[in-house]
Design an enzyme around this catalytic site. Structure first.
Site, PDB file in Angstrom:
ATOM      1  N   GLU A 108     -13.316  53.320 -36.871  1.00  0.00           N
ATOM      2  CA  GLU A 108     -13.062  51.887 -36.824  1.00  0.00           C
ATOM      3  C   GLU A 108     -13.036  51.335 -38.253  1.00  0.00           C
ATOM      4  OE1 GLU A 108     -15.582  48.027 -35.087  1.00  0.00           O
ATOM      5  OE2 GLU A 108     -16.432  50.060 -35.069  1.00  0.00           O
ATOM      6  N   TRP A 109     -12.109  50.422 -38.501  1.00  0.00           N
ATOM      7  CA  TRP A 109     -12.059  49.737 -39.788  1.00  0.00           C
ATOM      8  C   TRP A 109     -12.994  48.528 -39.745  1.00  0.00           C
ATOM      9  CZ3 TRP A 109     -10.765  50.097 -44.690  1.00  0.00           C
ATOM     10  CH2 TRP A 109     -10.634  48.936 -45.451  1.00  0.00           C
ATOM     11  N   ILE A 110     -13.894  48.438 -40.707  1.00  0.00           N
ATOM     12  CA  ILE A 110     -14.823  47.313 -40.775  1.00  0.00           C
ATOM     13  C   ILE A 110     -14.499  46.494 -42.007  1.00  0.00           C
ATOM     14  CG2 ILE A 110     -17.231  46.654 -41.123  1.00  0.00           C
ATOM     15  CD1 ILE A 110     -18.061  48.984 -39.420  1.00  0.00           C
ATOM     16  N   ASP A 118     -29.205  58.593 -46.672  1.00  0.00           N
ATOM     17  CA  ASP A 118     -28.453  58.505 -47.931  1.00  0.00           C
ATOM     18  C   ASP A 118     -28.230  57.029 -48.246  1.00  0.00           C
ATOM     19  OD1 ASP A 118     -26.962  59.092 -50.168  1.00  0.00           O
ATOM     20  OD2 ASP A 118     -25.317  60.082 -49.115  1.00  0.00           O
TER      21      ASP A 118
END
Length: 290
Positions: free
Chosen positions: A95-97, A198
């Site tokens: 998904e593009w956020i 991370d």
């Protein structure tokens, strides 16, 4: 150079079961390991990571980590559509956020969200499978003791690897190992906490409604102070983040003194990835411990 449009069309069809019209292809990131590409299509926008690594498991383990975060963390975590290999490249389609506004409580939300993630627990330190931090294998063999896990799965494997790769002398390796008996009495006794693994500024981003989103995890169940120490590696986050975290899940006294010890692990990771300039920080902490 970008691949042909047909390459992206194949990935979209494999991932979505359809081939939406591609309206825009934009290179977002081109690091040492991965390439990141923004795909705008007639069915929405997507983020595509790809690499030529021989080990195709890196993206599989990243997808698993993202799913763990989605299961236990209230923050925005990108949805994974597909992991696979197309032609000679491994890929991960997500998904593009994108941020649509500034959020004045961004850091507070991040602090509260991380505290809630850390409340997820299990009986042992470790994880069901080994995974990766960047391109380095991260061992996750379960143990009942945090200091044993930290030595056996975090310090010992990477210090040995650094020696064999000529990044650490034999004399210093021996000196490094002398810290192990000291560690038993340094860490507060706490339950294992689900960690991002991370947590630095490059792995958080502003998402929908300006709220924080977490990406690129290296998840495992560890001591929760690991994430907080990691966040301080490169200058730290906004003070509101730490204040908000502690309103939900207060730390035991003495964290500032323990912080450099936790960061032996990310320093070893950076030593292996980027070279001897990171050895000085490791030497400084070892000298303090013995």
């Amino acid at each position: 150079m970008f691949e042909s449009p047909e390459y992206f069309e194949k990935i979209l069809f494999l991932s979505l079961g359809q081939s939406p019209d591609i309206k825009q292809v934009k290179l977002i990131a081109a690091g040492n390991i991965n390439q990141g590409i923004y795909l705008k299509t007639s069915s929405g926008s997507y983020f595509l990571k790809s690499n030529f690594q021989l080990n195709s498991e890196i993206f599989e383990k990243e997808a698993d980590g993202l799913q763990m975060l989605r299961s236990y963390c209230p923050l925005q975590i990108p949805k994974v559509f597909q992991v696979g290999k197309m032609e000679d490249r491994n890929f991960l389609l997500m998904e593009w956020i994108s941020a649509d506004r500034t959020n004045p409580v961004y850091w507070q939300e991040l602090g509260v969200g991380l505290a809630q993630l850390h409340m997820a627990t299990q009986e042992s330190f470790g994880y069901a499978k080994d995974n990766f931090i960047a391109s380095i294998v991260q061992l996750n063999s379960p143990t009942s003791s945090w200091h044993e896990f930290f030595i056996e799965n975090r310090l010992e494997p990477l210090a040995g690897k650094a020696y064999y790769e000529g990044l650490m002398s034999l004399d210093f390796l021996k000196k490094f190992k002398k810290t192990y008996p000291v560690l038993e009495n340094i860490f507060p006794k706490e339950k294992p906490a689900l960690l991002h693994g991370d947590l630095w500024s490059g792995n958080i981003m502003r998402g929908k409604n300006g709220s924080p989103s977490l990406i690129d995890p290296a998840v495992y169940y560890g001591h929760r102070e690991m994430d907080l120490a990691f966040s301080r590696m490169f200058g730290g986050f906004d003070a509101d983040f730490y204040k908000s975290y502690e309103t939900v899940f207060p730390l035991e006294p003495g964290f500032e003194e323990r912080l450099p010890v936790y960061n032996l692990y990310p320093l070893l990771v950076h030593l292996l990835l980027f070279g001897k300039s990171y050895l000085t920080g490791i030497e400084r902490t070892v000298d303090r411990l013995i």
